[in-house]
Design a protein around this motif. Structure first.
Motif, PDB file in Angstrom:
ATOM      1  N   GLY A   1      46.432  49.518  34.810  1.00 46.73           N
ATOM      2  CA  GLY A   1      46.169  48.558  35.063  1.00 46.73           C
ATOM      3  C   GLY A   1      45.152  47.890  34.092  1.00 46.73           C
ATOM      4  O   GLY A   1      44.545  48.430  33.352  1.00 46.73           O
ATOM      5  N   VAL A   2      45.055  46.277  34.009  1.00 45.57           N
ATOM      6  CA  VAL A   2      44.308  45.605  32.872  1.00 45.57           C
ATOM      7  C   VAL A   2      42.831  45.473  33.551  1.00 45.57           C
ATOM      8  O   VAL A   2      42.856  45.602  34.844  1.00 45.57           O
ATOM      9  N   PRO A   3      41.782  45.451  32.861  1.00 51.64           N
ATOM     10  CA  PRO A   3      40.438  45.528  33.510  1.00 51.64           C
ATOM     11  C   PRO A   3      40.339  44.186  34.235  1.00 51.64           C
ATOM     12  O   PRO A   3      40.556  43.245  33.761  1.00 51.64           O
ATOM     13  N   VAL A   4      39.813  44.397  35.420  1.00 52.49           N
ATOM     14  CA  VAL A   4      39.536  43.251  36.157  1.00 52.49           C
ATOM     15  C   VAL A   4      38.801  42.187  35.622  1.00 52.49           C
ATOM     16  O   VAL A   4      38.975  40.933  35.724  1.00 52.49           O
ATOM     17  N   SER A   5      37.634  42.406  34.638  1.00 53.69           N
ATOM     18  CA  SER A   5      37.125  41.361  34.135  1.00 53.69           C
ATOM     19  C   SER A   5      37.535  40.576  33.300  1.00 53.69           C
ATOM     20  O   SER A   5      36.906  39.631  32.677  1.00 53.69           O
TER      21      SER A   5
END
Length: 202
Positions: A132-136
């Motif tokens: 997944g992609v970084p949440v930030s």
């Protein structure tokens, strides 16, 4: 499968916590960052993952579901077992691991003891499309705050020793990162990861 454990903290060691649940003490192996949030006598709930082996049943405890999910996902990569996955989460937050894998940052991954360049490249190859992609990086997202502790030197020292470093090595690493500490509200998790990176360079 035991999804979480709720109970009274009976003891906190360098690498695990014992939670009393219904008169039974359950030992949960946790990262130093998670252990820094636990205090004897307090009631807490920790997400857990059980690792089953022929000779043992081991419970791992986590600060939150995100840390647990990344722990489980990391073990799907070739050569990554529960101990290495936990070491990765001791050195880097879930967010930092997502960023390292998605940006193919080999250097960040090799800061973890036990991961070489080939191992890092393999982890990136196998997990890049799944972590997944970084949440930030998402609009409006809020980065999770790491726990603080007044005696950050003691916490970081205990964490480093619990991960296998000697007392002298831990002392040197603490002095190296001391200028980064905010004495009014030191970020134990960040300082621990910085200390581990310092040790990884020696």
């Amino acid at each position: 499968m035991i999804a979480f454990v709720r109970g009274t903290v009976a003891e906190v060691t360098l690498s695990s916590a014992i939670l009393e649940v219904g008169g039974v003490g359950l030992e949960l192996h946790c990262t130093p960052n998670t252990l820094a949030t636990l205090h004897r006598g307090a009631v807490t709930t920790l997400p857990t993952s059980m690792v089953v082996r022929e000779e043992s049943l081991t419970l791992f405890g986590f600060l939150d579901e995100d840390e647990k999910n990344v722990f489980v996902l990391l073990q799907t990569a070739s050569g990554v077992g529960p101990k290495l996955a936990q070491a990765m989460l001791a050195v880097h937050s879930p967010e930092e691991l997502r960023r390292a894998v998605t940006t193919e940052d080999v250097k960040t991954l090799t800061a973890v003891p036990g991961i070489g360049q080939k191992g890092a490249q393999r982890i990136i190859l196998e997990l890049k499309d799944r972590i997944g992609v970084p949440v930030s990086s998402a609009p409006g997202s809020v980065t999770r705050a790491e726990p603080a502790h007044d005696a950050w030197r003691t916490q970081v020292h205990a964490g480093l020793v619990g991960l296998g470093w000697s007392g002298k090595e831990a002392d040197r690493a603490i002095e190296a990162v001391a200028p980064e500490a905010d004495e009014s509200a030191p970020d134990v998790g960040r300082l621990l990861r910085a200390a581990l990176r310092t040790l990884g360079k020696t």
